[in-house]
Design a protein around this motif. Sequence first.
Motif, PDB file in Angstrom:
ATOM      1  N   ALA A   1      -4.232   2.775   0.441  1.00 22.23           N
ATOM      2  CA  ALA A   1      -4.891   2.299   0.754  1.00 22.23           C
ATOM      3  C   ALA A   1      -5.988   2.541   0.040  1.00 22.23           C
ATOM      4  O   ALA A   1      -7.715   2.469   0.054  1.00 22.23           O
TER       5      ALA A   1
ATOM      6  N   GLU B   1      -6.354   1.101  -3.453  1.00 22.43           N
ATOM      7  CA  GLU B   1      -7.477  -0.485  -3.103  1.00 22.43           C
ATOM      8  C   GLU B   1      -8.618  -0.246  -3.131  1.00 22.43           C
ATOM      9  O   GLU B   1      -9.238  -0.789  -3.825  1.00 22.43           O
TER      10      GLU B   1
ATOM     11  N   LYS C   1      -7.205  -8.398   0.762  1.00 19.29           N
ATOM     12  CA  LYS C   1      -6.932  -8.012   2.462  1.00 19.29           C
ATOM     13  C   LYS C   1      -8.434  -7.385   2.840  1.00 19.29           C
ATOM     14  O   LYS C   1      -8.524  -7.243   4.117  1.00 19.29           O
ATOM     15  N   LEU C   2      -9.056  -7.414   2.122  1.00 16.16           N
ATOM     16  CA  LEU C   2     -10.148  -6.356   2.183  1.00 16.16           C
ATOM     17  C   LEU C   2     -11.256  -6.882   1.833  1.00 16.16           C
ATOM     18  O   LEU C   2     -11.406  -7.935   0.892  1.00 16.16           O
TER      19      LEU C   2
ATOM     20  N   PRO D   1     -10.091   0.736   5.468  1.00 12.42           N
ATOM     21  CA  PRO D   1      -9.443   0.565   6.187  1.00 12.42           C
ATOM     22  C   PRO D   1      -8.264   1.919   6.567  1.00 12.42           C
ATOM     23  O   PRO D   1      -8.363   3.367   5.758  1.00 12.42           O
TER      24      PRO D   1
ATOM     25  N   ILE E   1      -6.085   4.963   6.326  1.00 11.84           N
ATOM     26  CA  ILE E   1      -5.524   6.047   4.890  1.00 11.84           C
ATOM     27  C   ILE E   1      -4.202   6.141   5.291  1.00 11.84           C
ATOM     28  O   ILE E   1      -4.466   7.047   5.666  1.00 11.84           O
ATOM     29  N   SER E   2      -3.188   6.017   5.242  1.00 16.81           N
ATOM     30  CA  SER E   2      -1.249   6.089   6.449  1.00 16.81           C
ATOM     31  C   SER E   2      -1.387   7.936   5.404  1.00 16.81           C
ATOM     32  O   SER E   2      -1.608   8.355   3.963  1.00 16.81           O
TER      33      SER E   2
ATOM     34  N   SER F   1       2.268   7.309   4.087  1.00 16.88           N
ATOM     35  CA  SER F   1       2.547   5.955   4.037  1.00 16.88           C
ATOM     36  C   SER F   1       3.558   6.450   2.911  1.00 16.88           C
ATOM     37  O   SER F   1       3.943   7.081   2.630  1.00 16.88           O
TER      38      SER F   1
END
Length: 721
Positions: free
Chosen positions: A426, A429, A444-445, A456, A458-459, A462
């Motif tokens: 994320a 990107e 996507k964004l 978005p 941000i895990s 991830s």
Amino acid sequence: MSTINVRRKTLVTVAADPNSSAVTFTSKTADLSSIYGNHCFNEAVQHQRLPEKVFESLQETIRSSKQLDPGIAETVAKVMLDWAIEHGATHFTHWFQPMTGSTAEKHDCFVMPVNGGKSIARFSGSELIRGEPDASSFPSGGIRATFEARGYTAWDPSSPAFILRHKNGSTLVIPTIFVSWTGEALDMRTPLLRSMAALEKHALKVLKLFDNKKSTRVFSTVGAEQEYFLIDRRLAALRPDLLVTGRTLFGAKPPKGQELEDNYFGSIPERVIGFMTELEYELVLLGIPVRTRHNEVAPAQFELAPFFEPANLASDHQMLIMQLLRTIATRHGFHCLLHEKPFAGINGSGKHNNWSMMTDDGENLLEPGDTPHENAQFLFFATAVLRAVHLHGDLLRMGVSGASNDHRLGANEAPPAIMSIFLGGALEEVFQQLAQGAATSSKKLSPIEIGVSSLPPISRHSADRNRTSPFAFTGNKFEFRAVGASQNIARSTTILNMIVAESLDYMAEKLEQALKTGKEFNIAVHEIVSDTIRKHNAVIYNGNCYTEDWKAEAKKRALPNLVTTVDCLPLINAEESIKLYEKYNVFSKSEADSRHEIYSENYIKTISIEASSAIEVAGTMILPAALNYKTTLIKAATTALQKGLLNELDASIDALIGQLKTLKEAITKIPEGEVINAAEYCCYKILPTMQLLRETVDKLEELVDDELWPLPTYTELLFSR
Ligand code: ADP
Ligand code: MG
């Protein structure tokens, strides 16, 4: 032929009762939170025991990183003395981190003789504040000539005193800095504190620009994951190489290593969990917030991770963790190995330095926020780190160099010596969009506009975690993975703090200038962040960092590849480095020169000791065993094939004798004068000669009768528990 093979006898003992030399440890409580910090003169104890005024003054000293007010020292010392005696302490010591890589302590008894043949317990304010160890025997790299062997230790009140227990008593330990009388750092802690101050100054400057009115302080925070090996002590005792150098200089590849991948997170062996339980109990008493324990990838390899803390505390605690790992392992019949590469052919041990910045009101500056404003600030800080690693990757690499970590970095299971950043899906990107400006190609964004759109999610965990990257963003912190298991994290943290301080300084100045020209805040931030990412995104790499392709690609991107410590040593006191150190008040030129001397000598000495140990083991243990087996074989060999075996053995024995001679000669020829020449000689001449000797010995291990082989093998060391 009958021999008494000590190795085999020992193996039988270990197998019959793996715990025979271990102590049983019964925790006095399952509620570890009830004993947390009981052996630490922490804020709670200070509050409870010190007069209100003194407590407040001490807290103010800690908050503002000032020197202790001598006016309250006497009271603090008296209260500390009573507290220490209640905890069984008979002595006190100043505890510091000289340039030896470990910690130093000299104990003084509280007993003070008074008139009439009596004595009292005494610990004065001046003893608390300052000590004067004989500094002449610590490495100073020429800063302090021996005839003026004067240095002093001074309490750093931001690190609380604590009680260290041993079997028959306890000691009151005062964490201190160690400096020369002219104020030059002779230790690891002083530069760390200076780098924290530099980072704080420039981070606060940025926060002010972002209109932050709450935070008054910024700390670098560190959580260091420690990997280590545990080997049965009875077997380790039969390996002089392991005892002297911390690694096995010989040992054939075992039939089973880590290829089945059955060790990572596997169930922890009984004796090991017994050890861990006692270790954690002692660490919790000291207020060291240990949290995670598990089996690591290699057989007999484990990991321990504490919660993060301010960097100076984390680094003290990390030193204590290493000390307790060793002593408590001994109690459980283990020999703990903190070397970066104790065994060839299987994973080595690192110490992942998880790093971030945090304000005194608890805001993690690398945490993507919930609002566009918070995110703009997050991106500003994250970009500053990106820029720092791109511009100063060489210094970062230098900060983890050393003879032992050289065996690990770039050994295809540890991060390579090339410093690159992994951002993760994320954030990657977002950065690429910012680099491209508003015109985005992402499906996507929508285009990111700093201060307007929010990021978005941000895990933090991830799925695409990249274990091969030396420097990875892991959701709300960076994880610097190139640090070696045996290293003091103060060194790498000092460099990190300094280079990020420089980036923040640079970017804050740009922002200030833009604002002065009347630019709107969000637009100014957007431009600086986008521009910085564009200039520095060559340091971002998401692929597999273990490959040859990456080495070639990194070269194209002009990222330095400092393969060994020898490549790093000149950087310690290069002109450019000194400019940076001086600008951010981390090292003076003479301190940098002295460190260059110390690290070079350490490298040379480490390799010389290894070479001597290799000669001793190969000459007095391996060669006799091989010759012994030869006599058996001469008698037994009748057929051509059997004689072929004898010839093979003969050839290896001759090779061994020849290589021993070469190595012996080589170590007498280490050049004098400029240390860099000696270091290069060790790297390019001694190490390869040792490697050749090793190959012969490892071959002999496969030829010689097991009954005669003196050294416990890799299988025995790694799988006896
Ligand atoms: P993992 O490596 O499995 O992701 P964690 O994310 O729990 O594990 O953290 C690993 C280490 O990072 C721990 O020591 C943890 O305390 C530390 N850590 C977490 N947050 C921070 C932070 N803000 N600053 C520094 N270290 C941190
Ligand atoms: Mg981790």
